[in-house]
Design an enzyme around this catalytic site. Structure first.
Site, PDB file in Angstrom:
ATOM      1  CD  GLU A 131      22.310  76.561  23.041  1.00  0.00           C
ATOM      2  OE1 GLU A 131      23.391  76.668  23.656  1.00  0.00           O
ATOM      3  OE2 GLU A 131      22.213  76.636  21.803  1.00  0.00           O
ATOM      4  N   PRO A 132      20.930  74.669  27.993  1.00  0.00           N
ATOM      5  CG  PRO A 132      21.619  72.433  28.168  1.00  0.00           C
ATOM      6  CD  PRO A 132      21.361  73.510  27.171  1.00  0.00           C
ATOM      7  CB  THR A 162       6.212  74.186  25.191  1.00  0.00           C
ATOM      8  OG1 THR A 162       6.668  74.873  26.354  1.00  0.00           O
ATOM      9  CG2 THR A 162       4.761  73.800  25.392  1.00  0.00           C
ATOM     10  CD  GLU A 379       7.061  82.931  24.832  1.00  0.00           C
ATOM     11  OE1 GLU A 379       8.165  83.260  24.374  1.00  0.00           O
ATOM     12  OE2 GLU A 379       6.384  82.018  24.353  1.00  0.00           O
TER      13      GLU A 379
END
Length: 401
Positions: A131-132, A162, A379
């Protein structure tokens, strides 16, 4: 056949798959990758070719129309694809993680509904945790789902998807406090929802908006987006696994195999950087001879090749560990950490070998130089990997005092 990054013990089928993918990369990806990347153009023709090869269903079981291959086979294919253009491997990876999560955790109805079309490439997957205001701290998720009859209403904003625009199925992790009393640990009150949508940008279904592509330094071509949920209604049968509160564990399982994928990408990009560096070093002359004959360049090539080989070996080990059914978070963390760091170093050394030409957009190494940094973050950052590695080592080597 190049000597570096070879894998012992592969079956004839695995070798045939890899040979087919390698030929496709050499003929269909490498010749056009830099041009498409500079235009930030989605590689539709390449994706269609991968679909024809059956790569979207590589690890999906045969009963659902996939090839039923191992994580090792998949990782080696990703390594080859990333060697051609890392963005294409990203398109495959997010799809693969969602398919893996469905295979491992989905209800039978969810598997029957999604996996055959995912294997065919007709449904493309994306997954969403960030999230932002958060990245590595997944427990800080604020996006929320509230039960309303037979549906859940989702609200919140997600980042860094993505395939956010081109996908038609997104696995979204949100908070769901239903059935979890106040004070429950954050990771026990999260749920993964399977959100179907139309590909594209703007409002892709009522209550769900994909604003547009995020402009990035590298990793272009593949669409990276935000996702905004405002009163998004999802039926209860689209809770992954049919049970709330399991989302964190489901996502972490997906991310664990995703780390093997990122390690494979690092291996592929590093291998391509080495190929470019060793080739240029034999063509460029200084002081009356190819620079490859200067000891300083030979030392650099030796270091680069050793890093390529070491990263590949760790990536293969992590994949085989997961395929054996054993816990592999230690091996996957090590492989992701080493491969991404070595990738950055090998790319930079190849860049230095190219001298001033490495700074020119006419040379492929310029693109790799902008792509490699993404692997340091994707990741889980290096710092997160070291936390995972350190904790697992302390579990394995607990002091008996």
């Amino acid at each position: 056949m190049a000597r570096l990054a070879q894998t012992a013990g592969l079956t004839d089928i695995q070798q045939e798959i890899l040979s087919t993918v390698r030929d496709f990369v050499d003929k269909e990806i490498i010749p056009v990758a830099t041009e498409l990347e500079h235009r930030d153009e989605y590689p539709q023709q390449i994706v269609d070719g991968l679909k024809e090869l059956g790569l979207f269903g590589l690890m999906i079981p045969e009963e659902y129309g996939g090839l039923g291959e191992s994580l090792l086979t998949y990782a080696l294919c990703v390594e080859e694809i990333a060697r051609g253009w890392m963005s294409v491997s990203g398109i495959i990876n997010t799809h693969f993680i969602v398919a893996y999560m469905l295979k491992q955790h989905g209800t039978q109805e969810q598997k029957d509904h999604f996996l055959p079309r995912m294997a065919a490439g007709d449904i493309r997957g994306a997954f969403s945790m960030s999230e932002p205001a958060l990245g590595s701290d997944v427990s800080a998720i604020t996006s929320k789902a509230v039960k309303d009859g037979d549906e859940y209403v989702l609200n919140g904003q997600k980042m860094w998807l993505t395939n956010g625009g081109t996908s038609s199925l997104v696995a979204v992790l949100v908070r769901s406090d239903e059935g979890h009393p106040e004070g429950t640990a954050p990771h026990k009150s999260m749920t993964t929802f399977l959100v179907e949508k139309e590909p594209g940008f703007g409002e892709v279904r009522p209550g769900l908006t994909i604003p547009g592509k995020i402009d990035k330094m590298g990793y272009k071509g593949v669409d990276t987006t935000e996702l905004i949920m405002d009163g998004l209604r999802i039926p209860a049968n689209r809770v992954l696994g049919g049970e709330t509160g399991r989302g964190f564990y489901q996502m972490m399982d997906g991310v664990e195999v995703g780390r093997v994928n990122v390690a494979a990408r690092g291996c592929g990009v590093a291998q391509r950087a080495f190929e470019l560096g060793v080739s240029y070093a034999q063509q460029r002359h200084t002081f009356g001879k190819p620079i490859a004959q200067h000891q300083a360049i030979q030392f650099k090539l030796a270091e680069m090749a050793t890093k390529v080989e070491a990263a590949h070996a760790m990536m293969v080990n992590a994949a085989r560990k997961k395929d054996s059914g054993e816990r592999n978070d230690l091996e996957a963390g090590m492989a992701k950490y080493l491969a991404s760091e070595y990738c950055k170093e090998v790319v930079e050394d190849a860049f230095r070998i190219h001298g001033g030409y490495g700074f020119s957009k006419e040379y492929e190494i310029e693109r790799l130089y902008r792509e490699a940094p993404m692997l340091l973050i994707g990741e889980g950052t290096a710092e997160i990997q070291k936390m995972i590695i350190g904790r697992r080592l302390l579990e394995e080597y607990r002091f008996q005092g």
